[in-house]
Design a protein around this motif. Structure first.
Motif, short mmCIF file in Angstrom:
data_model
loop_
_atom_site.label_atom_id
_atom_site.label_comp_id
_atom_site.label_asym_id
_atom_site.label_seq_id
_atom_site.Cartn_x
_atom_site.Cartn_y
_atom_site.Cartn_z
N THR A 104 -18.14 54.22 29.57
CA THR A 104 -17.45 55.05 28.59
C THR A 104 -18.44 55.94 27.84
OG1 THR A 104 -17.62 53.41 26.80
CG2 THR A 104 -15.74 53.22 28.30
N THR A 105 -17.90 56.78 26.98
CA THR A 105 -18.75 57.73 26.24
C THR A 105 -19.66 57.03 25.24
OG1 THR A 105 -17.11 59.48 26.49
CG2 THR A 105 -18.71 59.75 24.72
N LYS B 238 -20.40 57.71 30.91
CA LYS B 238 -19.37 58.70 30.55
C LYS B 238 -18.54 59.13 31.76
CE LYS B 238 -22.42 60.22 26.86
NZ LYS B 238 -23.12 61.31 26.16
N THR B 239 -18.06 58.15 32.50
CA THR B 239 -17.24 58.45 33.68
C THR B 239 -15.78 58.09 33.48
OG1 THR B 239 -17.66 56.28 34.68
CG2 THR B 239 -19.22 58.04 35.20
N LYS C 210 -17.01 62.74 38.26
CA LYS C 210 -17.91 63.28 37.25
C LYS C 210 -18.94 64.21 37.89
CE LYS C 210 -21.38 61.93 33.80
NZ LYS C 210 -20.80 62.43 32.54
N ASP D 46 -23.79 67.73 28.80
CA ASP D 46 -23.23 66.38 28.67
C ASP D 46 -21.75 66.45 29.05
OD1 ASP D 46 -23.36 63.58 27.77
OD2 ASP D 46 -22.03 64.24 26.17
N THR D 47 -21.33 65.71 30.07
CA THR D 47 -19.94 65.78 30.52
C THR D 47 -19.24 64.44 30.35
OG1 THR D 47 -20.58 65.23 32.79
CG2 THR D 47 -20.43 67.56 32.23
N ARG D 48 -17.91 64.48 30.19
CA ARG D 48 -17.12 63.26 29.99
C ARG D 48 -15.66 63.56 30.37
NH1 ARG D 48 -17.80 66.04 25.45
NH2 ARG D 48 -15.94 66.55 24.25
N THR E 283 -8.89 61.25 34.49
CA THR E 283 -10.17 61.71 35.04
C THR E 283 -9.97 62.99 35.86
OG1 THR E 283 -9.82 60.12 36.85
CG2 THR E 283 -11.34 59.47 35.09
N TRP F 25 -11.93 67.36 32.57
CA TRP F 25 -13.25 66.98 32.07
C TRP F 25 -13.72 67.95 31.01
CZ3 TRP F 25 -16.24 62.78 33.89
CH2 TRP F 25 -15.59 62.02 34.88
N ARG G 29 -20.02 64.13 20.81
CA ARG G 29 -19.85 63.39 22.06
C ARG G 29 -18.39 63.08 22.39
NH1 ARG G 29 -22.87 58.12 21.16
NH2 ARG G 29 -21.97 58.47 19.08
#
Length: 332
Positions: free
Chosen positions: A107-108, A124-125, A176, A198-200, A206, A209, A279
């Protein structure tokens, strides 16, 4: 992850360890063990905001905690249960304790799995609540629960639930990677020079994104859906770190910067400074929105003591965001 997901995971792991020997009690104790690491949230009632954030997903989400406390809980349960195997009970608690933070690491917010080392794993997936992970897992857990504990079908259902949930978790890593490369390509196409990305995933899915992109003096925030047909666009948010002034060297401010992994911007409203943790994104997809999910008011008393107070959230913003996410998920 959310409490329900951790209960389901704990119950499934408990079943895998001891279900054949003790039946539904394995699920029961596994579910309890799956929630114990999250008791660190109670710290907010005994300490300040910054300390509570530092504690969250810290020691109780570490391998050290699993190693130290699994035998203790195993010993306690083996004293009063008819099934007396200290080793088996300890193994059940260890595996449920350690799988909890491994899942949370995706997680984030992440976890300090290797506490006391100052290393927070946050892949962060997956969002903290993801129905595609939890619901199939829960369905097979219920099917498992309905079978006699000595049957092959019971073990098969539980195994399928574990395999499907784990496979989905692996799939999120691939998703991701695709989204990350889409953001990189968009930045290159738009000739944007940046320092890091930074990706999430966005809440509950999902497919959509989000990305935070750091430049020299600002952050760029963008979204990408796998159903998009138009180029990715980015909103610019000045860092405004200079607004902190002398507070920049304050110990609590420094700790908040570390907690946010450096992804923060400062805003000022009516003379009051706010620390915005980037974030977790915004509570709105509207252009130029500054309604961040985690926003903290910075207060200084007469003695110079600094306090961080989390800004309250409006439930209506959450409902509105879900609608906006659904519309954006379908493509731009």
């Amino acid at each position: 992850m959310d409490s329900l997901t951790q209960i389901v995971l704990g119950a499934a792991v408990g079943e895998a360890v001891l279900g054949k020997k003790i039946g539904n009690k394995a699920m029961f104790y596994g579910a309890i063990a799956g929630t114990i690491p999250d008791l660190d949230v109670l710290a907010i009632h005994f300490t300040d905001t910054v300390s509570a954030l530092s504690i969250h997903r810290g020691f109780t989400h570490s391998i050290v905690f699993s190693i130290v406390f699994a035998p203790l809980f195993g010993w306690i349960v083996s004293r009063y249960e008819t099934f007396k195997s200290f080793k088996d009970w300890s193994w059940l608690f260890f595996l449920t304790f350690v799988t909890h933070p491994i899942l949370d690491a995706h997680t984030t917010w992440g976890t300090q799995l290797f506490w006391p080392f100052d290393l927070r794993l946050a892949f962060k997936t997956i969002f903290v609540i993801d129905p595609l992970y939890t619901i199939p897992f829960l369905v097979f857990l219920i099917l498992t629960l309905r079978q006699k504990h000595w049957t092959q079908k019971r073990r098969l259902y539980n195994k399928i639930g574990l395999i499907i949930s784990s496979s989905y978790l692996l799939l999120t890593i691939f998703l991701k990677w695709i989204a990350f490369n889409q953001f990189k390509s968009a930045l290159k196409d738009q000739d944007i020079t940046y320092l890091q990305i930074d990706t999430r995933p966005s809440p509950l899915n999902t497919i959509l994104w989000s990305a935070n992109v750091e430049t020299e003096d600002a952050y760029l925030l963008g979204n990408y859906s796998f159903f998009d047909t138009q180029p990715i666009t980015f909103e610019t948010y000045p860092k405004n770190h200079q607004l902190l002034g002398d507070l920049a060297t304050n110990e609590k401010v420094q700790r908040m910067i570390i907690i946010s992994e450096g992804w923060y911007m400062i805003s000022k409203k009516n003379g009051i400074l706010y620390f915005n943790d980037l974030r977790f994104g915004l509570l709105s997809l509207a252009p130029k929105s500054k309604n961040f999910v985690f926003q903290y008011k910075i207060e200084t008393d007469n003695s110079g003591k600094v306090r961080f107070i989390e800004a309250p959230k409006d439930k209506r913003d959450g409902k509105k965001l879900l609608f906006e996410l659904w519309m954006r998920l379908k493509g731009n």
